[in-house]
Write a protein that holds these residues in place. Structure first.
Motif, PDB file in Angstrom:
ATOM      1  N   ALA A  14       0.840  -1.215   0.000  1.00 51.18           N
ATOM      2  CA  ALA A  14       0.000   0.000   0.000  1.00 51.18           C
ATOM      3  C   ALA A  14       0.869   1.258   0.000  1.00 51.18           C
ATOM      4  O   ALA A  14       0.515   2.263  -0.626  1.00 51.18           O
ATOM      5  CB  ALA A  14      -0.939   0.002   1.208  1.00 51.18           C
ATOM      6  N   GLU A  15       1.996   1.215   0.681  1.00 50.01           N
ATOM      7  CA  GLU A  15       2.903   2.381   0.660  1.00 50.01           C
ATOM      8  C   GLU A  15       3.481   2.578  -0.738  1.00 50.01           C
ATOM      9  O   GLU A  15       3.583   3.698  -1.226  1.00 50.01           O
ATOM     10  CB  GLU A  15       4.048   2.197   1.660  1.00 50.01           C
ATOM     11  N   LYS A  16       3.875   1.467  -1.377  1.00 54.45           N
ATOM     12  CA  LYS A  16       4.429   1.576  -2.736  1.00 54.45           C
ATOM     13  C   LYS A  16       3.393   2.163  -3.694  1.00 54.45           C
ATOM     14  O   LYS A  16       3.718   2.929  -4.589  1.00 54.45           O
ATOM     15  CB  LYS A  16       4.852   0.190  -3.246  1.00 54.45           C
ATOM     16  N   ASN A  17       2.133   1.764  -3.505  1.00 57.45           N
ATOM     17  CA  ASN A  17       1.064   2.267  -4.387  1.00 57.45           C
ATOM     18  C   ASN A  17       0.606   3.667  -3.995  1.00 57.45           C
ATOM     19  O   ASN A  17      -0.282   4.224  -4.629  1.00 57.45           O
ATOM     20  CB  ASN A  17      -0.148   1.334  -4.332  1.00 57.45           C
ATOM     21  N   LYS A  18       1.167   4.215  -2.933  1.00 58.67           N
ATOM     22  CA  LYS A  18       0.754   5.513  -2.395  1.00 58.67           C
ATOM     23  C   LYS A  18      -0.761   5.556  -2.194  1.00 58.67           C
ATOM     24  O   LYS A  18      -1.417   6.575  -2.445  1.00 58.67           O
ATOM     25  CB  LYS A  18       1.204   6.662  -3.316  1.00 58.67           C
ATOM     26  N   SER A  19      -1.329   4.437  -1.771  1.00 59.18           N
ATOM     27  CA  SER A  19      -2.780   4.431  -1.596  1.00 59.18           C
ATOM     28  C   SER A  19      -3.124   5.051  -0.252  1.00 59.18           C
ATOM     29  O   SER A  19      -2.346   5.002   0.689  1.00 59.18           O
ATOM     30  CB  SER A  19      -3.334   3.015  -1.714  1.00 59.18           C
ATOM     31  N   GLY A  20      -4.275   5.636  -0.147  1.00 58.43           N
ATOM     32  CA  GLY A  20      -4.690   6.226   1.101  1.00 58.43           C
ATOM     33  C   GLY A  20      -5.587   7.420   0.944  1.00 58.43           C
ATOM     34  O   GLY A  20      -5.161   8.561   1.039  1.00 58.43           O
ATOM     35  N   GLU A  21      -6.859   7.164   0.682  1.00 60.93           N
ATOM     36  CA  GLU A  21      -7.851   8.239   0.723  1.00 60.93           C
ATOM     37  C   GLU A  21      -8.370   8.235   2.145  1.00 60.93           C
ATOM     38  O   GLU A  21      -8.822   7.218   2.633  1.00 60.93           O
ATOM     39  CB  GLU A  21      -8.980   7.956  -0.255  1.00 60.93           C
ATOM     40  N   ILE A  22      -8.304   9.361   2.826  1.00 57.66           N
ATOM     41  CA  ILE A  22      -8.745   9.343   4.212  1.00 57.66           C
ATOM     42  C   ILE A  22     -10.245   9.563   4.312  1.00 57.66           C
ATOM     43  O   ILE A  22     -10.849  10.209   3.463  1.00 57.66           O
ATOM     44  CB  ILE A  22      -8.009  10.385   5.077  1.00 57.66           C
ATOM     45  N   ARG A  23     -10.836   9.000   5.336  1.00 57.66           N
ATOM     46  CA  ARG A  23     -12.260   9.210   5.620  1.00 57.66           C
ATOM     47  C   ARG A  23     -12.342   9.874   6.980  1.00 57.66           C
ATOM     48  O   ARG A  23     -11.960   9.283   7.981  1.00 57.66           O
ATOM     49  CB  ARG A  23     -12.960   7.840   5.626  1.00 57.66           C
TER      50      ARG A  23
END
Lengths: 272, 389
Positions: free
Chosen positions: A255-264
């Protein structure tokens, strides 16, 4: 007890396992400028849709949420980017952050010459923060390990026992549906790292401030995208402590490599 | 200035003023992939959102928003990124029912990994971009324009300069047979009777009054007096004293044309004329509602200044005062502050706004488009109770 982890001393934020510089938009209107600054200097940021036209409990709720994120142990410094006319005023947010952490700055779009002016001023301010607040390395023996238990993983108590035996503190969040809400909660609980068990119909995901280790179930969806998970349920008992140590020492999760992270963000009332 | 319109004709008879290729993630975990695809493509656009397929009381509103946004006639084609659930299918079916023809659905589990989803989607997006570039604009009727009227960061000059000047342009377009849609229910609280009085029939008048009371009741339910929470801090700093003052100024964006109808959030107007849409004052949620309602160009007046734009609708920013226009020149397309300074009349600025709308409709890029501003926000009710009216 596992061997000590090499982390970073982040002053009042505590010791972290990542050395993130956070570009924090106080309002949705400054998320684009924040992303441009973050991209330029390899900092972390996130898009969100809050900070203005909020009322009631959401004003304090969102303000507090942003304060908690900026005060996270994996953060080295925070640069707040405001618009100028929003409900959560950038400079007031920055003033609250400064009470806890010196490594805080802010820039306001309406006062910095617009988008280009603010990107330029923001990059400069972020570089100054980097120069002024060089992180000191620190040894961490106790990690705060968050668990996003979205699918009620049956081996949860065994896992908790394993982590505690390794000297870590375990924080469990039982999310009814999606990981995003759990991650927000665990960030406020200052988890250094999170092990996520997304529900069988949910994909793996991440969060900007901490590494997330995604655990695959045997569901059709998870098996179809097994490559996007860090580990399978069946490997947990044998491998999780070593994996946590490796990630805590700097190995990036998928997930870090994909820079994923939409916050809710936590919200109660509609926007006005 | 060209007084002729040239636009892209869609198969269902609607007109696009842009020929976007939109990469639309239907799950928040696919948003960063969508962004990367757009950033590395030959000109596709993407939006991000924070919906992870949650099934709650906001579901219907979210599905409706995304279906409408995808099928906006400014989109030449849409690349949907999905994880393969029933709600996503309902969004895509909804978009088709609203007229979307060119689209590709890429399913993460069928493709096998985010990395491959990204590379596969990039190929599809670039193929659509090439097709879109080869399509030509043709001469279009005035009804091709579906204008959205928005204001944000209002100040004491909003109701004197930019808003009434926009009203002049809106009236002219409606007169010519175009559609103009006023949004932001918060911004007309206290001025709804004036719009109701202009309704084409009593039923429309009753609906707009009921829509505003429904909105106010939903906020009062939370124990908050909206008339106390508005105007916002930024508005007060800009010189506005009461919500009614703000509303009377905000409603001037809609000029003096008769009110043809009232639209729910994200609902598309079916005939030309002036409409009111029930959207929040939150600028970006409001823009999402306009996008879902098939509006194809927006004029956004501002007293304080805002960088925001839309991935799919050109958004023309008009300043209410010259000092702000000069202070943040890369955000604002036109200055209406000249009216307050006695340099231009309302009619002259109205003409400039009208001319700019035509130029932008014909392809001139707005500052928000040049800056790549693609902000997006889903509008949710959260725990707010809203009754039917």
């Amino acid at each position: 007890m596992s061997s000590a982890i090499k982390g970073f001393a982040h002053g009042n934020r505590g010791n972290g396992i990542r050395n993130h510089q956070l570009i924090l938009p106080s309002v949705i209107c400054s998320t684009h400028v924040s992303r441009r600054i973050a991209t330029e200097i390899d900092a972390v940021t996130f898009a969100h849709q809050h900070g203005c036209a909020i009322i009631g409990d959401d004003v304090a709720g969102i303000d507090n949420f942003f304060i908690q994120l900026a005060d996270h142990p994996n953060v080295n410094s925070a640069l707040v980017i405001g618009l100028g006319c929003e409900t959560i005023q950038g400079q007031e947010l920055a003033a609250k952050l400064l009470e806890r952490n010196e490594s805080t700055q802010y820039r306001i779009i309406q006062e910095s010459g617009g988008v280009e002016g603010t990107v330029e001023a923001g990059v400069k301010a972020a570089r100054e923060l980097n120069t002024s607040f060089v992180p000191v390395s620190a040894e961490i023996t106790t990690l705060r390990v968050g668990i996003d238990n979205g699918r009620q993983f049956p081996g949860i108590s065994t896992l908790k026992g394993l982590l505690e035996a390794a000297g870590h503190t375990v924080i469990i969040s039982d999310s009814p549906f999606s990981s995003a809400e759990s991650f927000s909660r665990l960030a406020q609980e200052k988890a250094h790292i999170v092990i996520s068990f997304p529900s069988e119909t949910q994909p793996p995901s991440g969060f900007p401030l901490f590494p997330v280790i995604n655990v695959a179930s045997s569901s059709i969806l998870h098996q179809a995208i097994r490559a996007d998970f860090d580990i399978a349920e069946s490997q947990i008992d044998a491998e999780i402590t070593a994996l946590i140590e490796s990630v805590a020492n700097g190995t990036h999760t998928i997930a870090e490599k994909n820079k994923s992270g939409e916050i809710r963000a936590p919200r109660v009332v509609r926007s006005v | 200035m060209s007084e002729k319109l040239f636009a892209y004709l869609r198969d269902n008879g609607s007109w696009g003023l842009r020929n976007n290729v939109l990469v639309l993630p239907l799950h928040s975990a696919l948003a960063s992939t969508a962004r990367t695809i757009a950033d590395t493509s030959d000109g596709a656009v993407a939006i991000s959102h924070d919906w992870s397929g949650e099934i709650d009381s906001d579901l219907r509103r979210i599905l409706f928003t995304l279906s409408g946004y995808a099928s906006n006639p400014n989109n030449y084609a849409v690349v949907f990124l999905i994880i393969g659930n029933a709600e996503e299918k309902s969004i895509i079916d909804g978009a088709q029912a609203l007229g979307l023809k060119n689209f590709t659905v890429l399913s993460l589990p069928e493709i096998g990994s985010l990395e491959k989803l990204q590379s596969d989607a990039l190929v599809v997006a670039n193929k659509y971009v090439a097709e879109a570039k080869s399509q030509k604009r043709i001469e279009a009727p005035w009804s091709a324009i579906v204008l959205g009227l928005e204001c944000g960061g209002s100040d004491a000059l909003s109701g004197i300069t930019a808003n009434p000047a926009l009203g002049v342009a809106s009236d002219r377009l409606v007169e010519l047979g175009a559609t103009s849609v006023l949004g932001e229910t918060t911004e007309i609280l206290g001025a709804e009777h004036l719009l109701a009085a202009r309704a084409i029939d009593p039923e429309v008048g009753k609906r707009i009054v009921a829509m505003v009371s429904r909105y106010e009741a939903s906020i009062n339910y939370e124990g908050i007096d909206i008339r106390g929470a508005q105007p916002s801090r930024g508005n007060i700093e800009g010189g506005l004293s009461t919500l009614e003052e703000k509303s009377l100024g905000a409603a001037k964006k809609a000029g003096n044309a008769p009110l043809t109808g009232v639209l729910e959030f994200g609902e598309k107007p079916l005939t030309p004329g002036l409409y009111f849409m029930d959207t929040p004052g939150h600028d970006i949620e409001q823009l999402a509602g306009f996008g879902a309602g098939h509006i194809n160009v927006v004029v956004f007046t501002s007293g304080r200044g805002t960088p925001t734009g839309s991935a799919i609708m050109p958004t023309i920013k008009v300043s209410t005062n010259t000092p702000m226009y000069s202070a943040i020149p890369d955000l604002i397309d036109l200055d209406a502050g000249t009216i307050a300074d006695g340099l231009e009349t309302l009619a002259q600025v109205g003409d400039r706004i009208f001319a700019e709308i035509i130029e932008v409709a014909n392809g001139k890029l707005t500052k928000a488009e040049r800056g790549g501003h693609h902000e997006f926000a889903l509008s949710r009710m959260y725990k707010t109770v809203i009754s039917e009216y």
